[in-house]
Structures are given as structure tokens and as C-alpha cells.
Enzyme design. Sequence first.
Site, mmCIF file in Angstrom:
data_model
loop_
_atom_site.group_PDB
_atom_site.id
_atom_site.type_symbol
_atom_site.label_atom_id
_atom_site.label_comp_id
_atom_site.label_asym_id
_atom_site.label_seq_id
_atom_site.Cartn_x
_atom_site.Cartn_y
_atom_site.Cartn_z
ATOM 1 N N GLN A 17 0.773 -1.246 0.000
ATOM 2 C CA GLN A 17 0.000 0.000 0.000
ATOM 3 C C GLN A 17 0.808 1.301 0.000
ATOM 4 O OE1 GLN A 17 -3.467 2.314 2.543
ATOM 5 N NE2 GLN A 17 -2.958 0.262 3.166
ATOM 6 N N THR A 74 13.761 -9.428 -11.524
ATOM 7 C CA THR A 74 14.966 -8.603 -11.406
ATOM 8 C C THR A 74 16.098 -9.345 -10.703
ATOM 9 O OG1 THR A 74 13.906 -7.603 -9.485
ATOM 10 C CG2 THR A 74 13.853 -6.344 -11.516
ATOM 11 N N GLU A 139 1.244 -1.316 8.183
ATOM 12 C CA GLU A 139 0.453 -0.160 8.637
ATOM 13 C C GLU A 139 0.335 -0.039 10.159
ATOM 14 O OE1 GLU A 139 -1.381 2.389 7.008
ATOM 15 O OE2 GLU A 139 -1.809 3.026 9.052
ATOM 16 N N GLY A 246 -7.760 20.479 18.870
ATOM 17 C CA GLY A 246 -7.409 21.892 18.713
ATOM 18 C C GLY A 246 -7.852 22.728 19.896
ATOM 19 N N GLY A 247 -7.877 24.029 19.716
ATOM 20 C CA GLY A 247 -8.188 24.944 20.808
ATOM 21 C C GLY A 247 -9.673 25.092 21.083
HETATM 22 N N1 CAO Z 1 11.761 -9.903 -9.231
HETATM 23 C C1 CAO Z 1 12.458 -10.641 -8.346
HETATM 24 N N2 CAO Z 1 12.353 -10.515 -7.023
HETATM 25 C C2 CAO Z 1 11.475 -9.610 -6.572
HETATM 26 C C3 CAO Z 1 10.720 -8.792 -7.430
HETATM 27 C C4 CAO Z 1 10.889 -8.977 -8.827
HETATM 28 N N3 CAO Z 1 10.228 -8.257 -9.718
HETATM 29 N N4 CAO Z 1 9.947 -7.991 -6.701
HETATM 30 C C5 CAO Z 1 10.200 -8.279 -5.414
HETATM 31 N N5 CAO Z 1 11.131 -9.249 -5.334
HETATM 32 C C6 CAO Z 1 11.706 -9.841 -4.128
HETATM 33 C C7 CAO Z 1 12.468 -8.876 -3.292
HETATM 34 O O1 CAO Z 1 13.737 -8.645 -3.820
HETATM 35 C C8 CAO Z 1 12.516 -9.608 -1.952
HETATM 36 O O2 CAO Z 1 13.505 -10.610 -2.035
HETATM 37 P P1 CAO Z 1 14.658 -10.823 -0.920
HETATM 38 O O3 CAO Z 1 13.957 -10.950 0.388
HETATM 39 O O4 CAO Z 1 15.326 -12.086 -1.367
HETATM 40 O O5 CAO Z 1 15.546 -9.665 -0.949
HETATM 41 C C9 CAO Z 1 11.179 -10.332 -1.945
HETATM 42 O O6 CAO Z 1 10.670 -10.252 -3.272
HETATM 43 C C10 CAO Z 1 10.078 -9.812 -1.055
HETATM 44 O O7 CAO Z 1 10.290 -8.544 -0.590
HETATM 45 P P2 CAO Z 1 9.846 -8.091 0.875
HETATM 46 O O8 CAO Z 1 10.751 -8.708 1.882
HETATM 47 O O9 CAO Z 1 9.793 -6.635 0.820
HETATM 48 O O10 CAO Z 1 8.357 -8.685 1.008
HETATM 49 P P3 CAO Z 1 7.567 -9.227 2.296
HETATM 50 O O11 CAO Z 1 6.233 -9.620 1.766
HETATM 51 O O12 CAO Z 1 8.304 -10.249 3.062
HETATM 52 O O13 CAO Z 1 7.447 -7.933 3.237
HETATM 53 C C11 CAO Z 1 6.742 -5.720 3.814
HETATM 54 C C12 CAO Z 1 6.445 -6.984 3.001
HETATM 55 C C13 CAO Z 1 5.709 -4.677 3.414
HETATM 56 C C14 CAO Z 1 6.617 -6.028 5.304
HETATM 57 C C15 CAO Z 1 8.163 -5.191 3.478
HETATM 58 O O14 CAO Z 1 8.273 -5.053 2.091
HETATM 59 C C16 CAO Z 1 8.512 -3.881 4.166
HETATM 60 O O15 CAO Z 1 8.776 -3.816 5.363
HETATM 61 N N6 CAO Z 1 8.550 -2.792 3.377
HETATM 62 C C17 CAO Z 1 8.960 -1.481 3.857
HETATM 63 C C18 CAO Z 1 7.875 -0.829 4.650
HETATM 64 C C19 CAO Z 1 6.584 -0.711 3.892
HETATM 65 O O16 CAO Z 1 6.485 -0.144 2.838
HETATM 66 N N7 CAO Z 1 5.521 -1.218 4.500
HETATM 67 C C20 CAO Z 1 4.189 -0.987 3.953
HETATM 68 C C21 CAO Z 1 3.514 -2.221 3.694
HETATM 69 S S1 CAO Z 1 1.831 -1.950 3.335
HETATM 70 O O17 CAO Z 1 1.084 -2.251 4.784
#
Ligand code: CAO
Length: 413
Positions: A17, A74, A139, A246-247
Amino acid sequence: MSKALDGVRVLDMTHVQSGPTCTQLLAWLGADVIKVERPGTGDITRQQLRDLPDVDSLYFTMLNGNKRSITLDTKAEAGREIFSRLIQACDVMVENFAPGALDRMGFTWERIQELNPRMIYASVKGFGPGAYEDCKVYENVAQCTGGAASTTGFDDGPPLVTGAQIGDSGTGLHLALGIVSALYQRVTTGRGQRVVCAMQDGVLNLCRVKLRDQQRLAHGSLTEYPQYPNGVFTDECPRAGNASGGGQPGWAVKCKGGGANDYIYVIIQPQGWAPLMQAIGREELIDDPEWATPAARLPKLDQCFALIEQWTQTRSKFEVMEALNALNVPCGPILSMKEIAEDESLRRTGTVVEVEHPTRGKYLTVGNPIKMSDSVTEVLPSPLLGAHTEAVLGGLLGLSPEEIAQARAEGAV
Ligand code: CAO
């Protein structure tokens, strides 16, 4: 008509998000946003909270309008090569992966600058540098760590998270401002820059008034809080229930109907006291020294709003809105999402928009809340996974159909 961000190309590596909120805003403002998604699955939210089988979820469609989608692995060699060329072809890159994900793919800030010194590289992370910098954050974690949860709810209840997505969408908004500012600075410097917003920081920025109140505590009670004058204040900013931040004092009072949302929020400005008392038939309190001034009312705000509530309970929230607005008393009905979805004026302004999606059919979304006279937003549906892969790799990067087919055969696309 032109758009504010015409000519700006955004390489969108965002998911879930926070990041998608940011890039959707940029797309509404006219940027060409190219969303890069993993082949086969794409953004995880395409499949989360689905209401219809095999159709992109509303979670996804409502955060990814006006974008193009390409699939690219990627981490595959051919994918990395294509990704490098995309970095060279774009102005802005946005991502919100867990800390270090882009680095692990080989795309450090140093490498990105080598590929494209004009690149603005923007990220959302959960925390800024420090003890928690490597943590993943969603979030509600941000709401809890940014001061929102400890200051939301009633004094005798647990901390509460709010329905407003201040951690995700709020931080996405902050990031968008950072990006357009960096684009503006690039006009004079010629250089790109790194832009980072931590969700904890974004939430805290929105909880600024609570840090204000934390400091006021050192000098006495928070007199506008419902704990005053009979409750106990500690050395931590308490939860204020529905008290105004607020106030001018405010509270949500019940209206006729008795439903979950049959309430209206009423604010008592000093000049509003007389008309309010007139409206509710308590003229004798207008000049009564026990009630007439804000200072006199402060220790008994609960009684003030109880008086007003006796009257509002005899009318619907919309009748109260009409009556009090005629008296210039600031107030607002508590609107349910159903009422908002059906609100004709929000439809007219394009704030609630019906969009036609290729596989879902019609769905409602929230349009661009920023209205500009010279950059009007047309809200378009979210793209199907990989719908623009050929157009972007062929049209933008100049890959031949054979090269694209080869990358696809290798699983990189
Ligand atoms: N091709 C290949 N790999 C890809 C890719 C693509 N096109 N797109 C994503 N990936 C990979 C990433 O490189 C990552 O791999 P590694 O862990 O090996 O480096 C993996 O997919 C997943 O990424 P992630 O760790 O970010 O995903 P997650 O679901 O485990 O975590 C979240 C999700 C949101 C907790 C984490 O991304 C985060 O903390 N983000 C920063 C804060 C944020 O924006 N939070 C808002 C979330 S909305 O509530």
C-alpha cells in the site's frame, strides 16, 4: 490538456500500500508510471482479500490506477540487464521492499547513480536509521510506533489503531512530496537524489499535536481532554476519546435513529455558544456566568455536550447538520462508508469515481483528492499483470520481439 508531471517517467517497484499510494498519485498528476512485477504473481495484493475469484482484488485495483504493468524477474540475469536499462530510461524509481532488498539484487544507490546520475531514488521504510532499521513494517506497526495508537481511543480502553491508513498512505503522500521536490531541485542541479520516508516518521508527523500535548503536560493538566478536571494525568500523553485536538472543544454527540453512525461531531467556538443555546432552547445559559465563557465551560465540557445531545437526539444527523450550519456552528455528521459511496457531491467532484476494469467490471475508487485547474485527473483502471510488457520493453527500450521472447523463455519476463 497537459498534466503537471507530463514527461516524468517513474520506475515503480512498489507493492502492498505505501509505495503504490505514492506512485498512483504521481500517475494521476501525469507521470508515466511503469510498475515492475514478478512474473506469474505480481504485487501480492492482486490476490489478497479477493471478493471475486481470479480477478485482481479491490485492494490492488484501488491503489494502482493509471499505471502500466510489466513483468520482470529482477533477480534473473536477463531481468537485471533489462532493469538496468529501465533505470537509464526513467526519472524516478520508487520502492518499498524490506530493507536491503534492492541492494541484494545488485541495485545499490551507488550503482543506480552510475547508471543514471539524474535518477531520483525514493523509498518507504518502516524505520529510519537506528535500532529498528532492518525491521519489516506494516500499517498498524507504524501506527503503534509513531504515536497514533497510544493517543487514540478512550482513557479506560486499550490503545487503538485508526481506520485511516496514516502509516501506509500517509507515508506514500510524504514520499510523493519528496519526489516532486527532488524533481524541482534537479532542474537547477542536474542531479538526482535519494529520498527516503520512514513510516514511523510519517505517522509521527501526523501526530504532531500529540507531541505538543506531551510537552504541555509538564506545565499542568490538558484542560481540553475529557480527563480534566476529575481524571488523573500521568507523565504520558493520554488518549483523548473524541475530544478535539485543537483549541476549540468538540465531541461526537448522538442523533435520532440510534444506529452505529447516528452521530454528529459538534465544535463549540466561543461565538457559537449563543446560537447553539438558542437552537437547543437553553437561552438562559447564554449569559449565565457559570456557562457563558470558554473558561467557565472548560471544567464541564461533558455537561455542555450532554445538553447539546439532548437536542441532537431528537433530529437526524443531517437535520442537525443543516440547522447548525445555518448558525455557522462547525459540525459534521459521522458518515458511514456506505453513505460516502453513495454521496452524489463526492461523485460530482471526482473524489469517488466509478471505473471500468477489463476483468472486474465496474468498481468504485477514491479519485485524486488534489484538484488542480491546469492538470485535471482522469482516473483509469489498474493494469492487468504484465499488460504493458511488450509496449515498454519494445517501445521504450527498443528490444526486438525476438529479444523479448528470449527473455520470456528464460523466465526473466
Ligand atoms: N523480481 C524478483 N524478485 C522480486 C521482485 C521482482 N520483480 N519484486 C520483489 N522481489 C523480491 C524482493 O527482492 C525480496 O527478495 P529478498 O527478500 O530475497 O531480498 C522479496 O521479493 C520480497 O520482498 P519483501 O521482503 O519486501 O516482502 P515481504 O512480503 O516479506 O514484506 C513488507 C512486506 C511490506 C513487510 C516489506 O516489504 C517492508 O517492510 N517494506 C517497507 C515498509 C513498507 O512499505 N511497508 C508498507 C507495507 S503496506 O502495509
